[in-house]
Scaffold this active site. Structure first.
Site, PDB file in Angstrom:
ATOM      1  N   LYS A  79       0.854  -1.207   0.000  1.00  0.00           N
ATOM      2  CA  LYS A  79       0.000   0.000   0.000  1.00  0.00           C
ATOM      3  C   LYS A  79       0.890   1.258   0.000  1.00  0.00           C
ATOM      4  O   LYS A  79       1.962   1.232  -0.591  1.00  0.00           O
ATOM      5  CB  LYS A  79      -0.964  -0.013   1.184  1.00  0.00           C
ATOM      6  N   GLY A 120      -7.638  -4.918   6.325  1.00  0.00           N
ATOM      7  CA  GLY A 120      -7.089  -3.938   7.263  1.00  0.00           C
ATOM      8  C   GLY A 120      -7.917  -3.774   8.528  1.00  0.00           C
ATOM      9  O   GLY A 120      -7.715  -2.832   9.292  1.00  0.00           O
TER      10      GLY A 120
HETATM   11  C1  PEP Z   1      -4.743  -5.962   1.157  1.00  0.00           C
HETATM   12  O1  PEP Z   1      -4.270  -4.837   1.193  1.00  0.00           O
HETATM   13  O2  PEP Z   1      -4.988  -6.481   0.077  1.00  0.00           O
HETATM   14  C2  PEP Z   1      -5.009  -6.648   2.422  1.00  0.00           C
HETATM   15  C3  PEP Z   1      -5.530  -7.836   2.382  1.00  0.00           C
HETATM   16  O3  PEP Z   1      -4.682  -5.979   3.574  1.00  0.00           O
HETATM   17  P1  PEP Z   1      -4.630  -6.598   5.054  1.00  0.00           P
HETATM   18  O4  PEP Z   1      -3.884  -7.909   4.957  1.00  0.00           O
HETATM   19  O5  PEP Z   1      -3.917  -5.598   5.871  1.00  0.00           O
HETATM   20  O6  PEP Z   1      -6.047  -6.842   5.482  1.00  0.00           O
END
Ligand code: PEP
Length: 251
Positions: free
Chosen positions: A11, A173
């Site tokens: 990200k 997230g």
């Molecule tokens: C993602 O950004 O695709 C994701 C799954 O984030 P997280 O693992 O933090 O939930």
């Protein structure tokens, strides 16, 4: 037997020097773990540093988005050709944060997917339901429709370079994870949609990852499910040790 694919989505985290440090730290922890593909999808400005740091290792570098036009007046965007020349092999398309905050639609997801495939990259195509859709019992219809729209006019040959990341939006997230059964079932729905579009062989071969708060503690159970062929990992991909435990779980 489908090969597992473990991909990190950084990200908007990590400067180039931090990217280098994280990859240097991760490399020895995942060395020799060759039973799965290991990818870090990184911010555009980190690509060079990440490629350099990953040289000679089993870590591959991807990007987090790509524009659909070849070139032109699209300030702030990055084309498939630009990524390709930087040595990028993979690109995330349709992440829910792009859909939610930057107005991505099924149509632009389809166009971006096509552009990346035409440039010879592998697409990590993200889709998944929001919380209300799951609560209202329409998850299957939603993911099936997203799959169909994202893959509009994509040939069976091109599909070989598509990995689908099933990511329930309510799990990204948030620390909430789909149960292994939910992940397996919905990845199965996506696989059936692929079968209806491209036939049995394509459905058997396509890699479908789960993403949504996958971490060092829950990865093994999720990855053990028949329809779950890997993980797209956000938060836990920023910690070398946690990420390497997930890679271990995929061995
Ligand atoms: C993602 O950004 O695709 C994701 C799954 O984030 P997280 O693992 O933090 O939930």
């Amino acid at each position: 037997m489908r090969r597992k694919v473990i991909a990190g989505n950084w990200k908007m985290n990590m400067t180039p020097s931090q990217a280098k440090a994280l990859i240097e730290e991760t490399k020895p922890l995942v060395a020799g773990k060759d039973n799965c593909d290991i990818i870090f999808c990184v911010p555009f400005v980190d690509i060079y540093a990440a490629k350099e740091a990953a040289k000679g290792s089993n870590i591959k570098i991807g990007a987090e988005n790509v524009h659909f036009a070849q070139k032109g007046a699209y300030t702030g965007e990055i084309s498939a050709e630009m990524l390709k020349e930087c040595g990028v092999e993979y690109v995330i398309v349709g992440h829910s944060e792009r859909r939610q905050y930057f107005g991505e639609t099924d149509e632009t997801v389809n166009l971006r997917t096509k552009a990346a495939l035409e440039a010879g990259m592998t697409v990590l195509l993200c889709l998944g339901e929001v919380k209300d859709e799951r609560l209202n019992g329409i998850t299957d219809e939603v993911v099936s429709m997203q799959t169909k729209l994202a893959l509009k006019d994509i040939t069976a040959e091109q599909l070989k370079n598509v990995i689908i990341a099933y990511e329930p939006v309510w799990a990204i997230g948030t620390g909430l994870t789909a149960t292994p059964e939910q992940a397996d079932e919905t990845c199965g729905v996506i696989r059936n949609t692929i079968k209806s579009l491209y036939g049995e062989k394509a459905a058997e071969e396509i890699i479908i990852q789960y993403g949504g708060s996958m971490n060092a503690s829950n990865a093994k159970e999720l990855l053990a499910k028949e329809n779950v062929d890997g993980g797209l990992i956000g938060g836990a991909s920023l910690k070398a040790k946690d990420f390497s435990i997930i890679v271990d779980a995929a061995q």
